[in-house]
Enzyme design. Structure first.
Site, PDB file in Angstrom:
ATOM      1  N   HIS A  95       1.465 -14.036   5.653  1.00  0.00           N
ATOM      2  CA  HIS A  95       1.724 -13.349   4.388  1.00  0.00           C
ATOM      3  C   HIS A  95       3.107 -13.729   3.887  1.00  0.00           C
ATOM      4  CE1 HIS A  95      -1.296  -9.782   4.918  1.00  0.00           C
ATOM      5  NE2 HIS A  95      -1.831 -10.954   5.281  1.00  0.00           N
TER       6      HIS A  95
ATOM      7  N   GLU B 254       5.626 -11.992   2.887  1.00  0.00           N
ATOM      8  CA  GLU B 254       6.744 -11.228   3.465  1.00  0.00           C
ATOM      9  C   GLU B 254       7.096 -11.733   4.862  1.00  0.00           C
ATOM     10  OE1 GLU B 254       4.143  -8.071   1.301  1.00  0.00           O
ATOM     11  OE2 GLU B 254       3.865 -10.040   2.222  1.00  0.00           O
TER      12      GLU B 254
ATOM     13  N   CYS C 245       1.438  -4.651   2.787  1.00  0.00           N
ATOM     14  CA  CYS C 245       0.393  -4.091   3.639  1.00  0.00           C
ATOM     15  C   CYS C 245       1.051  -3.487   4.882  1.00  0.00           C
ATOM     16  CB  CYS C 245      -0.595  -5.195   4.031  1.00  0.00           C
ATOM     17  SG  CYS C 245       0.068  -6.391   5.212  1.00  0.00           S
TER      18      CYS C 245
ATOM     19  N   CYS D 185       2.994  -6.098   7.065  1.00  0.00           N
ATOM     20  CA  CYS D 185       4.238  -6.547   6.451  1.00  0.00           C
ATOM     21  C   CYS D 185       5.273  -5.428   6.403  1.00  0.00           C
ATOM     22  CB  CYS D 185       3.960  -7.111   5.067  1.00  0.00           C
ATOM     23  SG  CYS D 185       3.006  -8.644   5.139  1.00  0.00           S
TER      24      CYS D 185
END
Length: 155
Positions: A53, A55, A83, A86
């Site tokens: 992801h 992040e 999410c 993250c």
């Protein structure tokens, strides 16, 4: 243009990279002392890695830049509400602030679905600001999923 808008625009540029790579268009940048020290955009499909992801990639880059897993004094700008995975990484890395654009009603961990940052049992608290360039961040995501639905229907 204020600094918050400037850095969120940089996160949007990262999200555009993801869009062009047929990834969910989420981007993140980490700013420390008025300088970007970490960048990331979703690369889940390209790397075949569910943890790739924006992040997580930005945090890894920033930690490498500072030679430390502790990112105290830094701010992460993300185009969408993080999410749970993250958000956990954001807290564990000791970032001071999280600034995000659009809320995520399916996976958001800053109040939309769960609110990890408000769990009193966690030892690190950070400032959270939401809604920065919300419309632009939302539009990019909506555009991506509309394009995806068109491709799915035509095949």
């Amino acid at each position: 243009m204020d600094q918050t808008t400037r850095w969120m625009r940089a996160a949007l540029q990262e999200a555009q990279k993801a869009y062009k790579e047929d990834e969910v268009p989420i981007g993140a940048v980490i700013v420390y002392r008025e300088r970007i020290i970490g960048r990331g955009h979703n690369q889940v499909e390209g790397l075949q890695d569910p943890t790739a992801h924006a992040e997580i990639l930005a945090i890894g880059a920033a930690a490498g830049f500072l030679h430390s897993w502790r990112l105290e004094g830094a701010t992460i700008y993300v185009t969408i509400e993080p999410c749970p995975m993250c958000m956990g990484a954001i807290i564990l890395s000791r970032l001071d602030r999280l600034i995000f654009g659009a809320s995520d009603p399916r996976f958001g961990a800053c109040g939309s679905v769960v609110n990890i940052s408000e769990d009193y049992r966690l030892n690190h608290k950070l400032e959270i600001i939401s809604g920065v360039l919300r419309d632009e961040c939302s539009w990019l995501l909506s555009s991506f999923f509309q394009k995806l639905r068109k491709v799915t229907k035509s095949t």
